[in-house]
Design a protein around this motif. Sequence first.
Motif, PDB file in Angstrom:
ATOM      1  N   PRO A 148       0.890  -1.218  -0.137  1.00 15.07           N
ATOM      2  CA  PRO A 148      -0.085  -0.025  -0.007  1.00 15.07           C
ATOM      3  C   PRO A 148       0.963   1.228   0.021  1.00 15.07           C
ATOM      4  O   PRO A 148       1.808   1.325   0.860  1.00 15.07           O
ATOM      5  CB  PRO A 148      -0.776  -0.207   1.281  1.00 15.07           C
ATOM      6  N   PRO A 149       0.715   2.254  -0.961  1.00 11.70           N
ATOM      7  CA  PRO A 149       1.448   3.411  -0.931  1.00 11.70           C
ATOM      8  C   PRO A 149       1.128   4.344   0.233  1.00 11.70           C
ATOM      9  O   PRO A 149       0.012   4.803   0.514  1.00 11.70           O
ATOM     10  CB  PRO A 149       0.905   4.017  -1.979  1.00 11.70           C
ATOM     11  N   VAL A 150       2.152   4.526   1.072  1.00 12.55           N
ATOM     12  CA  VAL A 150       1.791   5.199   2.367  1.00 12.55           C
ATOM     13  C   VAL A 150       1.398   6.456   2.099  1.00 12.55           C
ATOM     14  O   VAL A 150       0.470   7.166   2.933  1.00 12.55           O
ATOM     15  CB  VAL A 150       3.114   5.123   3.342  1.00 12.55           C
ATOM     16  N   LEU A 301       2.123   2.185  -9.586  1.00 20.94           N
ATOM     17  CA  LEU A 301       1.310   2.709  -8.760  1.00 20.94           C
ATOM     18  C   LEU A 301       1.886   3.799  -7.875  1.00 20.94           C
ATOM     19  O   LEU A 301       1.148   4.795  -7.309  1.00 20.94           O
ATOM     20  CB  LEU A 301       0.923   1.536  -7.859  1.00 20.94           C
ATOM     21  N   GLU A 302       3.125   3.654  -7.426  1.00 20.01           N
ATOM     22  CA  GLU A 302       3.870   4.497  -6.605  1.00 20.01           C
ATOM     23  C   GLU A 302       4.051   5.840  -7.231  1.00 20.01           C
ATOM     24  O   GLU A 302       3.854   6.819  -6.824  1.00 20.01           O
ATOM     25  CB  GLU A 302       5.168   3.980  -6.139  1.00 20.01           C
ATOM     26  N   ALA A 304       2.015   7.080  -9.668  1.00 22.48           N
ATOM     27  CA  ALA A 304       0.798   7.799  -9.534  1.00 22.48           C
ATOM     28  C   ALA A 304       0.200   8.242  -8.264  1.00 22.48           C
ATOM     29  O   ALA A 304      -0.361   9.255  -8.060  1.00 22.48           O
ATOM     30  CB  ALA A 304      -0.253   6.532 -10.056  1.00 22.48           C
ATOM     31  N   ALA A 305       0.650   7.386  -7.181  1.00 19.89           N
ATOM     32  CA  ALA A 305       0.416   8.062  -5.830  1.00 19.89           C
ATOM     33  C   ALA A 305       1.133   9.388  -5.441  1.00 19.89           C
ATOM     34  O   ALA A 305       0.430  10.188  -4.937  1.00 19.89           O
ATOM     35  CB  ALA A 305       0.596   6.964  -4.777  1.00 19.89           C
ATOM     36  N   VAL A 306       2.251   9.419  -5.855  1.00 21.94           N
ATOM     37  CA  VAL A 306       3.232  10.738  -5.496  1.00 21.94           C
ATOM     38  C   VAL A 306       2.475  11.878  -6.492  1.00 21.94           C
ATOM     39  O   VAL A 306       2.218  12.809  -6.033  1.00 21.94           O
ATOM     40  CB  VAL A 306       4.521  10.566  -6.212  1.00 21.94           C
ATOM     41  N   LEU A 307       1.934  11.512  -7.730  1.00 18.19           N
ATOM     42  CA  LEU A 307       1.310  12.621  -8.573  1.00 18.19           C
ATOM     43  C   LEU A 307      -0.049  13.034  -7.766  1.00 18.19           C
ATOM     44  O   LEU A 307      -0.114  14.057  -7.815  1.00 18.19           O
ATOM     45  CB  LEU A 307       1.159  11.893  -9.989  1.00 18.19           C
ATOM     46  N   VAL A 308      -0.716  12.208  -7.129  1.00 12.99           N
ATOM     47  CA  VAL A 308      -1.940  12.326  -6.639  1.00 12.99           C
ATOM     48  C   VAL A 308      -1.723  13.307  -5.630  1.00 12.99           C
ATOM     49  O   VAL A 308      -2.404  14.222  -5.185  1.00 12.99           O
ATOM     50  CB  VAL A 308      -2.755  11.014  -6.310  1.00 12.99           C
ATOM     51  N   ALA A 309      -0.675  13.083  -4.628  1.00 13.58           N
ATOM     52  CA  ALA A 309      -0.219  13.810  -3.573  1.00 13.58           C
ATOM     53  C   ALA A 309      -0.115  15.103  -3.903  1.00 13.58           C
ATOM     54  O   ALA A 309      -0.447  16.232  -3.092  1.00 13.58           O
ATOM     55  CB  ALA A 309       0.776  12.924  -2.726  1.00 13.58           C
ATOM     56  N   VAL A 310       0.630  15.211  -4.912  1.00 12.66           N
ATOM     57  CA  VAL A 310       1.045  16.732  -5.522  1.00 12.66           C
ATOM     58  C   VAL A 310      -0.252  17.459  -5.871  1.00 12.66           C
ATOM     59  O   VAL A 310      -0.366  18.680  -5.681  1.00 12.66           O
ATOM     60  CB  VAL A 310       1.990  16.692  -6.560  1.00 12.66           C
ATOM     61  N   VAL A 311      -1.213  16.711  -6.448  1.00 14.09           N
ATOM     62  CA  VAL A 311      -2.212  17.610  -7.007  1.00 14.09           C
ATOM     63  C   VAL A 311      -3.205  17.758  -5.642  1.00 14.09           C
ATOM     64  O   VAL A 311      -3.653  18.836  -5.637  1.00 14.09           O
ATOM     65  CB  VAL A 311      -3.184  16.487  -8.093  1.00 14.09           C
ATOM     66  N   VAL A 312      -3.164  16.888  -4.757  1.00  9.07           N
ATOM     67  CA  VAL A 312      -4.015  17.168  -3.500  1.00  9.07           C
ATOM     68  C   VAL A 312      -3.450  18.520  -2.656  1.00  9.07           C
ATOM     69  O   VAL A 312      -4.310  19.187  -2.144  1.00  9.07           O
ATOM     70  CB  VAL A 312      -4.154  15.785  -2.701  1.00  9.07           C
ATOM     71  N   LEU A 313      -2.262  18.313  -2.639  1.00  9.21           N
ATOM     72  CA  LEU A 313      -1.333  19.413  -2.055  1.00  9.21           C
ATOM     73  C   LEU A 313      -1.736  20.634  -2.559  1.00  9.21           C
ATOM     74  O   LEU A 313      -2.341  21.688  -2.134  1.00  9.21           O
ATOM     75  CB  LEU A 313      -0.161  19.137  -2.103  1.00  9.21           C
ATOM     76  N   ALA A 314      -1.823  20.791  -3.953  1.00 10.78           N
ATOM     77  CA  ALA A 314      -2.152  22.173  -4.813  1.00 10.78           C
ATOM     78  C   ALA A 314      -3.223  22.427  -4.505  1.00 10.78           C
ATOM     79  O   ALA A 314      -3.918  23.517  -4.277  1.00 10.78           O
ATOM     80  CB  ALA A 314      -1.808  22.008  -6.160  1.00 10.78           C
TER      81      ALA A 314
END
Length: 496
Positions: A148-150, A301-302, A304-314
């Motif tokens: 699971p991506p932390v 997946l990892e 993609a998870a990092v990209l999602v984190a960047v989008v959510v942060l913005a």
Amino acid sequence: MFHGEEFWLVRFLFQRGLALLFLLAFLVAANQFRPLAGEDGLLPIEWYAEGGDFAERPSLFYFYPSDRVIGIAAWTGVALSALALLGLPYWLPEPYPTPVSMALWASIWLLYLSFVNAGQTFYGYGWESMLLETGFLAIFLGAGAVEPPVVILVLLQWVLFRNMFGAGLIKLRGDDCWRDLSCMDYHYETQPIPNPLSWYAHHRSKRFHRFETFGNHVVELLIPFLYFAPQPASSVAGALTIGFMGWLMLTGNFAWLNALTIVLAIATFSDGVLEAVLPISALEAAMPLARPETVATPTLLEGAAVLVAVVVLAMSIRPVENMLSESQTMNTGYDPLHLVNTYGAFGSVTRDRYEVVIEATSDETSGEDATWRPYRFPGKPTALERRPPQVAPYHLRLDWQLWFAAMAPSPRRHPWFYRLLAKLLEEDEKTRSLLAEDPFAGREASPTRIRAVRYRYRYATPEERAETGRWWERERVGIYLEASSLEELRRRSPGL
């Protein structure tokens, strides 16, 4: 791994809990969406399709505004949620679990997005956006032998934080009763749909209500900062949140708001903590590949998870600005996909409970001497002797909107109300499905005129209840809508 912790079981339990809530949400859509917002609903689907821009509120029903498509979409959502609940991806051989899991959760999310964006007033609740935001993040949790991506688990904690801390802040900035610790004197009696234990909670001592109001502030304003702490502090914060939400579930009907918060709180735990408090050996025996012995090589997946984190942060900038603003608003979305939202509940608490009782008559006269028969709704306290029902986590959308409508002395701001009365006079079967009791069902005479009377309700005291058996007492406040025929209602509401 994160700080030496593992999260295989955390992911599996979180996904099962979320799947169950989506299953309930789609069942609600299958049973209620068409009479509420379908082709001939109280707020017709064409009002959404013709009155908005697809880019602003994307939905499958923008292109296919039909009851048939609505039904297919709802029951497809039920089926997909059931597959997620059963853990379908975990039964597949590698490397299929993760891509199948992502496709499954993406389909669930997209389908429910269509209902929320097209549901108009009847889908304007904060827990709809929170379910969508959580469902979107679930796409990137993976399954099977992929770890699971932390970062996604941290983003789930971020949703939980905004939900709890936003609710705490809006209370402090809102009603004075939150600051003088008296809000719970009124809450149990005036909440939208009380449940069987609400009456008992209301009649606790004022000292008890002061204590629980203070405890509310602690859990919503201080505990959320521990969600991001190392173990076991994070798990302790999650456990306190679950306990708090459990109490709210025991004493009220708030759809799946509390249950979804509990599911989000699972992300604050680790496998080590879960193993210490749950019968994990029996649980693992029943679930395939919940924690594989061989970890698969990290996939896309990892990334993609990092990209999602960047989008959510913005996208978190505006919600955070709102949360910290003196003019904070609650339950607001900032994008058409409901990816990052602001939350908060009960910034103010009403002191009096108003209810609108809808009555119809088949008599030739429509005065007070006529025989007026009340319509009864599943969650409304129309009948004084009826014990408050347990409904949640199921959601009675019309009952909730009737609670909001009763706050005003007339239905002028609620165009669906006139359509509701007209459909009751027409004895529309879809609308009847939203009722607990139609007083004209099975009678030869049909209703000819209908009215709405506004009452102030209060809980019966223990002494009154012992004497009369009633859970409620009420006094008439006035006429909410005067006696009207079908023709008169059609003149009030376009499209009838």
